[in-house]
Scaffold this active site. Structure first.
Site, mmCIF file in Angstrom:
data_model
loop_
_atom_site.group_PDB
_atom_site.id
_atom_site.type_symbol
_atom_site.label_atom_id
_atom_site.label_comp_id
_atom_site.label_asym_id
_atom_site.label_seq_id
_atom_site.Cartn_x
_atom_site.Cartn_y
_atom_site.Cartn_z
ATOM 1 N N LYS A 35 12.658 -14.549 3.681
ATOM 2 C CA LYS A 35 11.646 -13.358 4.558
ATOM 3 C C LYS A 35 10.743 -14.878 5.130
ATOM 4 O O LYS A 35 10.161 -14.647 6.286
ATOM 5 C CB LYS A 35 10.688 -12.474 3.350
ATOM 6 C CG LYS A 35 9.975 -11.618 4.337
ATOM 7 C CD LYS A 35 9.719 -10.858 3.194
ATOM 8 C CE LYS A 35 10.512 -9.366 2.896
ATOM 9 N NZ LYS A 35 9.504 -8.344 1.980
ATOM 10 N N PHE A 145 -4.930 1.631 1.514
ATOM 11 C CA PHE A 145 -4.678 2.924 1.372
ATOM 12 C C PHE A 145 -4.764 2.907 2.839
ATOM 13 O O PHE A 145 -3.599 4.316 3.350
ATOM 14 C CB PHE A 145 -6.073 3.704 1.776
ATOM 15 C CG PHE A 145 -6.774 3.708 -0.065
ATOM 16 C CD1 PHE A 145 -5.960 4.371 -0.412
ATOM 17 C CD2 PHE A 145 -7.741 2.972 0.838
ATOM 18 C CE1 PHE A 145 -7.320 4.565 -1.300
ATOM 19 C CE2 PHE A 145 -8.623 2.616 -0.585
ATOM 20 C CZ PHE A 145 -8.813 3.572 -1.622
ATOM 21 N N GLU A 148 2.267 3.997 6.045
ATOM 22 C CA GLU A 148 3.280 3.087 6.893
ATOM 23 C C GLU A 148 3.778 4.043 8.535
ATOM 24 O O GLU A 148 3.218 5.662 8.215
ATOM 25 C CB GLU A 148 4.382 2.977 5.699
ATOM 26 C CG GLU A 148 4.455 1.880 5.441
ATOM 27 C CD GLU A 148 5.576 1.680 3.607
ATOM 28 O OE1 GLU A 148 6.876 2.202 4.565
ATOM 29 O OE2 GLU A 148 5.825 1.103 3.151
ATOM 30 N N LYS A 202 -7.992 4.368 -6.106
ATOM 31 C CA LYS A 202 -6.446 4.667 -5.174
ATOM 32 C C LYS A 202 -5.572 5.887 -6.089
ATOM 33 O O LYS A 202 -5.044 6.812 -5.530
ATOM 34 C CB LYS A 202 -5.934 3.044 -5.603
ATOM 35 C CG LYS A 202 -4.479 2.854 -5.258
ATOM 36 C CD LYS A 202 -4.940 3.094 -3.364
ATOM 37 C CE LYS A 202 -2.899 3.406 -3.454
ATOM 38 N NZ LYS A 202 -2.925 3.813 -1.648
ATOM 39 N N ASN A 206 -3.817 9.234 -3.828
ATOM 40 C CA ASN A 206 -2.253 9.305 -4.094
ATOM 41 C C ASN A 206 -2.213 10.943 -4.433
ATOM 42 O O ASN A 206 -1.313 12.086 -4.230
ATOM 43 C CB ASN A 206 -1.853 8.439 -4.057
ATOM 44 C CG ASN A 206 -1.648 7.360 -2.923
ATOM 45 O OD1 ASN A 206 -2.389 7.688 -1.339
ATOM 46 N ND2 ASN A 206 -0.755 6.426 -3.156
ATOM 47 N N LEU A 248 -0.713 19.589 4.901
ATOM 48 C CA LEU A 248 -0.517 21.388 4.193
ATOM 49 C C LEU A 248 0.637 21.188 4.651
ATOM 50 O O LEU A 248 0.594 22.778 5.174
ATOM 51 C CB LEU A 248 -1.662 22.181 4.512
ATOM 52 C CG LEU A 248 -2.078 23.235 3.553
ATOM 53 C CD1 LEU A 248 -1.616 22.474 2.526
ATOM 54 C CD2 LEU A 248 -3.253 23.833 4.429
ATOM 55 N N ALA A 250 5.082 23.088 4.798
ATOM 56 C CA ALA A 250 6.093 22.551 3.306
ATOM 57 C C ALA A 250 6.959 21.846 3.925
ATOM 58 O O ALA A 250 7.323 21.633 5.311
ATOM 59 C CB ALA A 250 6.482 23.880 3.409
ATOM 60 N N CYS A 258 4.887 4.526 -2.020
ATOM 61 C CA CYS A 258 3.773 4.931 -2.925
ATOM 62 C C CYS A 258 3.778 6.084 -3.967
ATOM 63 O O CYS A 258 3.460 6.362 -4.445
ATOM 64 C CB CYS A 258 2.543 4.630 -1.707
ATOM 65 S SG CYS A 258 2.301 3.136 -1.882
ATOM 66 N N ARG A 325 12.454 4.116 0.525
ATOM 67 C CA ARG A 325 12.223 3.637 -0.735
ATOM 68 C C ARG A 325 12.304 5.226 -1.410
ATOM 69 O O ARG A 325 11.471 5.508 -0.471
ATOM 70 C CB ARG A 325 11.364 2.815 -1.092
ATOM 71 C CG ARG A 325 11.514 1.507 -1.463
ATOM 72 C CD ARG A 325 10.999 0.365 -2.121
ATOM 73 N NE ARG A 325 9.793 0.162 -0.759
ATOM 74 C CZ ARG A 325 8.816 -0.828 -0.160
ATOM 75 N NH1 ARG A 325 8.221 -0.979 -1.503
ATOM 76 N NH2 ARG A 325 8.128 -1.075 0.106
HETATM 77 N N1 LIG Z 1 3.349 0.310 0.777
HETATM 78 C C1 LIG Z 1 2.836 1.128 1.602
HETATM 79 O O1 LIG Z 1 2.398 1.847 2.366
HETATM 80 C C2 LIG Z 1 0.737 1.189 0.198
HETATM 81 C C3 LIG Z 1 0.117 1.337 0.988
HETATM 82 C C4 LIG Z 1 -0.694 1.297 -0.134
HETATM 83 C C5 LIG Z 1 -1.337 -0.097 -1.673
HETATM 84 N N2 LIG Z 1 0.291 0.470 -1.111
HETATM 85 C C6 LIG Z 1 0.681 -0.619 -3.024
HETATM 86 O O2 LIG Z 1 0.923 -2.214 -2.502
HETATM 87 C C7 LIG Z 1 1.887 -3.312 -3.083
HETATM 88 C C8 LIG Z 1 2.637 -3.866 -2.759
HETATM 89 O O3 LIG Z 1 3.700 -2.704 -1.880
HETATM 90 P P1 LIG Z 1 4.600 -2.928 -0.534
HETATM 91 O O4 LIG Z 1 4.477 -1.998 -0.070
HETATM 92 O O5 LIG Z 1 3.833 -4.121 0.323
HETATM 93 O O6 LIG Z 1 5.366 -4.130 -1.615
HETATM 94 P P2 LIG Z 1 6.889 -4.798 -0.552
HETATM 95 O O7 LIG Z 1 7.771 -4.515 -2.104
HETATM 96 O O8 LIG Z 1 7.527 -4.589 0.634
HETATM 97 O O9 LIG Z 1 6.689 -6.356 -1.354
HETATM 98 C C9 LIG Z 1 6.061 -7.140 -2.073
HETATM 99 C C10 LIG Z 1 6.394 -8.114 -1.352
HETATM 100 O O10 LIG Z 1 5.452 -9.322 -2.771
HETATM 101 C C11 LIG Z 1 6.683 -10.679 -2.837
HETATM 102 N N3 LIG Z 1 6.234 -10.921 -4.278
HETATM 103 C C12 LIG Z 1 6.972 -10.006 -5.129
HETATM 104 N N4 LIG Z 1 6.038 -11.520 -6.254
HETATM 105 C C13 LIG Z 1 5.862 -11.926 -5.801
HETATM 106 C C14 LIG Z 1 5.311 -13.482 -6.192
HETATM 107 N N5 LIG Z 1 5.399 -13.631 -7.373
HETATM 108 N N6 LIG Z 1 4.589 -14.816 -5.190
HETATM 109 C C15 LIG Z 1 4.570 -13.936 -4.058
HETATM 110 N N7 LIG Z 1 5.527 -12.547 -3.380
HETATM 111 C C16 LIG Z 1 5.942 -11.877 -4.266
HETATM 112 C C17 LIG Z 1 8.072 -9.371 -2.765
HETATM 113 O O11 LIG Z 1 9.334 -10.539 -2.247
HETATM 114 C C18 LIG Z 1 7.990 -8.603 -1.767
HETATM 115 O O12 LIG Z 1 7.859 -9.730 -0.167
HETATM 116 C C19 LIG Z 1 2.155 -2.344 -4.094
HETATM 117 O O13 LIG Z 1 1.506 -2.027 -4.893
HETATM 118 C C20 LIG Z 1 1.724 -0.900 -3.440
HETATM 119 O O14 LIG Z 1 2.275 0.327 -4.664
HETATM 120 C C21 LIG Z 1 1.700 0.318 -0.324
#
Ligand SMILES: NC(=O)c1ccc[n+]([C@@H]2O[C@H](COP(=O)([O-])OP(=O)(O)OC[C@H]3O[C@@H](n4cnc5c(N)ncnc54)[C@H](O)[C@@H]3O)[C@@H](O)[C@H]2O)c1
Length: 441
Positions: A35, A145, A148, A202, A206, A248, A250, A258, A325
């Site tokens: 990556k 917040f 995607e 948070k 959700n 809202l 269906a 998330c 996911r």
């Molecule tokens: N995806 C969303 O829409 C969204 C929105 C709000 C909040 N969140 C929250 O944000 C957080 C991240 O979500 P995401 O979707 O970006 O996750 P993700 O799985 O897409 O990305 C996580 C990244 O962290 C890296 N990683 C893991 N351990 C690591 C370490 N020790 N050091 C460095 N990098 C490391 C992984 O390789 C990966 O690239 C989660 O807690 C999620 O619940 C996500």
């Protein structure tokens, strides 16, 4: 100001690229070497509209990526954006959070501010503070917040900024108000509170949105059995300002990285505090059942679906993302495959199709390997010769397709609209048997 962002996933990448575009000097750190290499070459490993263009603009200038935590020592602020998936029991697995904290502990130099953007259960930020005890670091809870598919827009125009502080950590408050100055100037509400309140905001947000979805989905089953039309019900309800029209519609239920895991985590957090969370448990339960209910509806129509071929339109959990996911479309594909059906899958986002190939270990050149599953790069090929078309994603591009032309390509003329995106009358007029959710129309 120099900033590090740990984790280059959906949240961390937006944060890193977004802050670089504000003029900060940003280092993104991720454990995934491939990556990091892609990102340094200006290639985005995930799909999010506009992100790759902005990455290309700033990479090598204000922005760089690395697998090494050494850069932490030059940064004044560190954003923690690693994943917090669920474990087998539904609790939040904090292994990435703690492993990142242990790594950064070794490289903290002067006074630092650690900002927790990952979604973490109540009490985690305080646990992190204890874990980093002895380091010259202040910790802030700053939940994310973004949605995607709209992530850059959400980064630039947040509805609110939540900052949870420990009352003694005054430097970090000043630093963060500086970083978010652009938003404060735009009068975007800034909520300053303690760790636990910030963490709960948070989950509460959700869970509330998920509950709205499950609420209307539960009623869609009643509408399905009576002469009520759930689309009209949603529309009329949404006209009431107190209710609001969003979340809202269906459909076949919520998915993504998330809602499902956060709702399950919140249930576990309540239970570990001796609280029986009835509403959130029902939200989760209704959601789990919704996709099975829709699957049964499809099965009932045919009697036996083994040997039938379906076009499933929508692989990712929502439009404009490549994120598979907990996708309802993928869950439905699994149920259909297990019943002996053949699936022709499609998604408008190429990376979503690529992810599906990888997930099912499909051989792209043959488009088939070990499953009765094929993934196509265009809609026309996907629908040709099928016994039914199933809509699994609320993608309005589907409304612009030529459904009269498609009518002539399919074997059986039936549409199962799992997101209620079509006008039933229009589909009936073309000649389709149309089955939406929560309506006899
Ligand atoms: N995806 C969303 O829409 C969204 C929105 C709000 C909040 N969140 C929250 O944000 C957080 C991240 O979500 P995401 O979707 O970006 O996750 P993700 O799985 O897409 O990305 C996580 C990244 O962290 C890296 N990683 C893991 N351990 C690591 C370490 N020790 N050091 C460095 N990098 C490391 C992984 O390789 C990966 O690239 C989660 O807690 C999620 O619940 C996500």
């Amino acid at each position: 100001m120099k900033i590090s962002v740990i984790g280059a996933g959906y949240v961390g990448l937006i944060q890193a690229v977004g802050l670089a575009s504000f003029g900060f000097e940003v280092t993104g750190i991720d454990i995934d070497d491939s990556k990091v290499k892609m990102l340094n070459n200006g290639v985005c490993p995930l799909y999010e509209g506009g992100l790759e263009e902005l990455l290309k603009k700033h990479i090598g200038e204000k922005l760089q990526f690395t697998t090494s935590y050494k850069k932490i020592k030059d940064s004044q602020v560190i954003f923690l954006c690693v994943g917090t998936p669920q474990d087998e029991e539904g609790n939040t697995d904090l292994k990435y959070i703690f492993s990142a904290a242990d790594k950064l502990k070794k490289h903290i130099g002067d006074s630092k501010c650690l900002v927790v953007k990952s979604t973490v259960p109540i009490g985690t930020t305080r646990l992190l503070k204890e874990r980093l005890n002895g380091c010259n670091i202040e910790i802030v809870s700053n939940p994310e917040f973004l949605r995607e598919g709209m992530a850059l827009n959400d980064f630039l125009n947040p509805d609110r900024i939540i900052l949870g502080f420990d009352k003694n950590d005054l430097t970090s408050k000043e630093i963060l108000e500086g970083i978010y100055q652009k938003f404060i100037e735009k009068n975007i509400p800034l909520i300053i509170t303690n760790y636990e309140t910030s963490e709960l905001i948070k989950y509460a947000s959700n869970a509330f949105l998920a509950t709205k979805i499950s609420f209307i989905n539960e009623l869609s089953k009643l509408a399905d059995k009576t002469n009520a039309d759930i689309k009209t019900v949603s529309h009329a309800m949404g006209l009431d300002d107190r209710i609001g029209k969003k979340f809202l519609n269906a459909g076949i239920g919520y998915g993504g990285s998330c809602f499902p895991k956060d709702i399950k985590s919140l249930i576990k957090q309540c239970e570990s505090n001796d609280i029986n969370p009835r509403i959130i448990t029902a939200t989760d339960d209704v959601n789990e059942r919704q996709i099975k209910w829709f699957f049964e509806k499809i099965k009932k129509h045919y009697g036996d679906i083994s040997g039938k071929t379906f076009a499933v339109l929508g692989l990712a959990f929502k439009p404009d993302t490549d994120d598979l996911r907990e996708s309802a479309g993928i869950k439905l594909i699994d149920l259909l495959l297990k019943s002996g059906a053949t699936i022709k899958g499609f998604d408008y986002v190429q990376k979503a199709r690529d992810n599906a190939y990888n997930m099912y270990n499909l051989d792209k050149s043959k488009a088939f390997y070990g499953y009765n599953l094929y993934i196509f790069d265009n809609l026309v090929e996907t629908v040709t010769g099928v016994d039914g078309i199933i809509i699994t994603v609320e993608d309005n591009r589907l409304n612009n397709e030529n459904w009269t032309k498609i009518f002539n390509l399919t074997h059986e003329k039936i549409i199962f609209d799992g997101r209620n995106i079509f006008d039933s009358e229009k589909m009936h007029n073309i000649g389709y048997v149309y089955m939406g959710i929560g309506s006899k129309k």
